[in-house]
Design a protein around this motif. Structure first.
Motif, PDB file in Angstrom:
ATOM      1  N   UNK A  90       0.843  -1.191   0.000  1.00  0.00           N
ATOM      2  CA  UNK A  90       0.000   0.000   0.000  1.00  0.00           C
ATOM      3  C   UNK A  90       0.882   1.245   0.000  1.00  0.00           C
ATOM      4  N   UNK A  91       0.730   2.055  -1.029  1.00  0.00           N
ATOM      5  CA  UNK A  91       1.443   3.324  -1.110  1.00  0.00           C
ATOM      6  C   UNK A  91       0.671   4.359  -0.302  1.00  0.00           C
ATOM      7  N   UNK A  92       1.353   5.055   0.606  1.00  0.00           N
ATOM      8  CA  UNK A  92       0.706   6.012   1.505  1.00  0.00           C
ATOM      9  C   UNK A  92       1.363   7.381   1.367  1.00  0.00           C
ATOM     10  N   UNK A  93       0.565   8.419   1.479  1.00  0.00           N
ATOM     11  CA  UNK A  93       1.163   9.749   1.456  1.00  0.00           C
ATOM     12  C   UNK A  93       2.126   9.925   2.614  1.00  0.00           C
ATOM     13  N   UNK A  94       1.668   9.560   3.811  1.00  0.00           N
ATOM     14  CA  UNK A  94       2.456   9.794   5.018  1.00  0.00           C
ATOM     15  C   UNK A  94       2.230   8.659   6.004  1.00  0.00           C
ATOM     16  N   UNK A  95       3.327   8.202   6.613  1.00  0.00           N
ATOM     17  CA  UNK A  95       3.262   7.184   7.654  1.00  0.00           C
ATOM     18  C   UNK A  95       3.649   7.801   8.996  1.00  0.00           C
ATOM     19  N   UNK A  98       6.819   9.969   9.704  1.00  0.00           N
ATOM     20  CA  UNK A  98       7.331  10.110   8.334  1.00  0.00           C
ATOM     21  C   UNK A  98       8.231   8.939   7.957  1.00  0.00           C
ATOM     22  N   UNK A  99       7.862   7.738   8.431  1.00  0.00           N
ATOM     23  CA  UNK A  99       8.647   6.543   8.147  1.00  0.00           C
ATOM     24  C   UNK A  99       8.661   6.245   6.649  1.00  0.00           C
ATOM     25  N   UNK A 100       9.794   5.797   6.113  1.00  0.00           N
ATOM     26  CA  UNK A 100       9.842   5.420   4.694  1.00  0.00           C
ATOM     27  C   UNK A 100       8.966   4.220   4.362  1.00  0.00           C
ATOM     28  N   UNK A 101       8.860   3.269   5.313  1.00  0.00           N
ATOM     29  CA  UNK A 101       8.021   2.094   5.081  1.00  0.00           C
ATOM     30  C   UNK A 101       7.738   1.410   6.407  1.00  0.00           C
ATOM     31  N   UNK A 102       6.702   0.579   6.399  1.00  0.00           N
ATOM     32  CA  UNK A 102       6.348  -0.231   7.554  1.00  0.00           C
ATOM     33  C   UNK A 102       5.940  -1.605   7.059  1.00  0.00           C
ATOM     34  N   UNK A 103       6.363  -2.634   7.791  1.00  0.00           N
ATOM     35  CA  UNK A 103       5.850  -3.979   7.557  1.00  0.00           C
ATOM     36  C   UNK A 103       4.874  -4.275   8.676  1.00  0.00           C
ATOM     37  N   UNK A 104       3.625  -4.502   8.332  1.00  0.00           N
ATOM     38  CA  UNK A 104       2.585  -4.733   9.321  1.00  0.00           C
ATOM     39  C   UNK A 104       2.660  -6.169   9.846  1.00  0.00           C
ATOM     40  N   UNK A 105       1.973  -6.415  10.953  1.00  0.00           N
ATOM     41  CA  UNK A 105       1.946  -7.752  11.534  1.00  0.00           C
ATOM     42  C   UNK A 105       1.416  -8.776  10.538  1.00  0.00           C
ATOM     43  N   UNK A 106       0.541  -8.346   9.645  1.00  0.00           N
ATOM     44  CA  UNK A 106      -0.042  -9.239   8.644  1.00  0.00           C
ATOM     45  C   UNK A 106       0.921  -9.593   7.525  1.00  0.00           C
ATOM     46  N   UNK A 107       2.066  -8.895   7.470  1.00  0.00           N
ATOM     47  CA  UNK A 107       3.007  -9.074   6.369  1.00  0.00           C
ATOM     48  C   UNK A 107       2.811  -8.069   5.255  1.00  0.00           C
ATOM     49  N   UNK A 108       1.752  -7.263   5.364  1.00  0.00           N
ATOM     50  CA  UNK A 108       1.524  -6.216   4.360  1.00  0.00           C
ATOM     51  C   UNK A 108       2.598  -5.141   4.474  1.00  0.00           C
ATOM     52  N   UNK A 109       2.932  -4.533   3.358  1.00  0.00           N
ATOM     53  CA  UNK A 109       3.953  -3.482   3.306  1.00  0.00           C
ATOM     54  C   UNK A 109       3.281  -2.156   3.007  1.00  0.00           C
ATOM     55  N   UNK A 110       3.575  -1.160   3.845  1.00  0.00           N
ATOM     56  CA  UNK A 110       3.119   0.201   3.607  1.00  0.00           C
ATOM     57  C   UNK A 110       4.329   1.047   3.244  1.00  0.00           C
ATOM     58  N   UNK A 111       4.226   1.734   2.121  1.00  0.00           N
ATOM     59  CA  UNK A 111       5.340   2.510   1.582  1.00  0.00           C
ATOM     60  C   UNK A 111       5.002   3.993   1.646  1.00  0.00           C
ATOM     61  N   UNK A 112       5.847   4.804   2.304  1.00  0.00           N
ATOM     62  CA  UNK A 112       5.572   6.219   2.497  1.00  0.00           C
ATOM     63  C   UNK A 112       6.174   7.097   1.414  1.00  0.00           C
ATOM     64  N   UNK A 113       5.419   8.091   0.976  1.00  0.00           N
ATOM     65  CA  UNK A 113       5.896   9.028  -0.042  1.00  0.00           C
ATOM     66  C   UNK A 113       6.471  10.309   0.563  1.00  0.00           C
TER      67      UNK A 113
END
Length: 319
Positions: A90-95, A98-113
């Motif tokens: 999941x591409x996100x405007x902001x985490x 301001x983290x560059x990315x997060x790996x969720x407990x589910x294994x999903x990846x969130x990518x910060x812009x």
């Protein structure tokens, strides 16, 4: 007095570029990192990555990527990886933070812009963070993924994600941060603060990459456009002279800014306009713009004057 004069002259010399068009050591680095040039790409042995003026070129959602990185407070868009299509990204405007990315407990990846680093090519930065996040997810790890130094050569976002449309969702705030979290008590303060700073924003549905927003006491439409700058300026000048750049009564085309190699025209709107009222006028403007772009006739003197005025009303956010 002489000592002060020498100090003033020395400081001026340090701040002034040696050649026209050069970047002075104390000036902001053009890569967008927020650092002074001497501490970034001007540092001996420091950042040496090539500066990329149009980093998202070639991606189907290039204009929306620019908007998500520069304009939209809270927005998301799913990405599909070329090598691992089943991986949720999941591409996100902001985490958070301001983290560059997060790996969720589910294994999903969130990518910060919207991040704090900048190494010359945001697409390469995203590629490096995405690779690190995928490796962490495959190892069963979760948490924040950082990027603290120039990643060097490697795949860019264009190399890692499938060539597909970018379905953008604009959120009212950052509640999506905790949508998959049961215990949100420790995050409540940070979430409230982030939500308060998020200006109401909506993406128009009838045209691409046009975003209405209500900031303070004003409403605006900001529309990221992919056309080459010279051609777009010429077409906008034709429409301005023809009176076809007024979207709704009381609106005013006020200029444009440049970000990541693309121009973003901006309109001031009467308060209370809202996004829905802009759909049909924006679609009509898009059709008029296409016709103006196809017009190869010489500009009239009035159109040339309008074009010159538009060129002088540009602000560069990120080159």
């Amino acid at each position: 007095m002489a000592k002060k004069s020498r100090t003033k002259a020395r400081n001026a010399a340090r701040s002034t570029p040696a050649e026209p068009g050069a970047v002075g050591p104390r000036q902001p680095c053009p890569c967008g990192s927020g650092k002074r040039y001497k501490a970034c790409h001007g540092a001996p042995g420091g950042a040496v990555a090539a500066f990329v003026a149009r980093p998202f070129e070639g991606l189907p959602g290039e204009c929306d990527l620019v908007a998500l990185r520069e304009l939209v407070p809270a927005g998301t868009a799913p990405l599909t990886l070329k090598q691992d299509a089943d991986r949720e990204v999941l591409l996100c405007t902001l985490l958070p933070m301001a983290a560059p990315a997060m790996v969720r407990e589910s294994g999903a990846i969130w990518l910060g812009l919207q991040v704090q680093h900048g190494f010359g090519d945001p697409s390469r930065d995203l590629g490096a963070v995405l690779e690190k996040a995928v490796a962490a997810a495959e190892a069963g790890e979760s948490g924040i993924i950082g990027l603290t130094s120039d990643p060097g050569e490697g795949p860019r976002l264009q190399d890692l994600v499938a060539d597909a449309p970018l379905p953008v969702t604009v959120h009212e705030g950052f509640d999506y941060w905790v949508a998959d979290v049961d215990d949100t008590e420790g995050l409540a303060g940070a979430l409230d603060q982030a939500n308060e700073a998020a200006a109401p924003t909506a993406r128009l549905t009838e045209v691409e990459a046009a975003y209405w927003t209500h900031v303070g006491s004003k409403e605006h439409l900001r529309w990221v456009m992919p056309e080459p700058e010279d051609a777009l300026l010429t077409a906008l000048a034709r429409l301005h002279v023809a009176g076809k750049d007024v979207l709704v009564p009381g609106s005013r085309f006020v200029g444009m800014f440049r970000a990541h190699g693309l121009l973003t025209p901006v309109w001031d709107l009467p308060v209370g306009t809202g996004a829905e009222a802009l759909e049909a006028p924006a679609a009509q403007f898009g059709a008029d713009l296409a016709a103006a772009l196809a017009d190869e006739s010489d500009l009239s003197s009035e159109e040339r004057s309008a074009r010159s005025g538009l060129a002088n009303r540009q602000v560069t956010l990120r080159q």
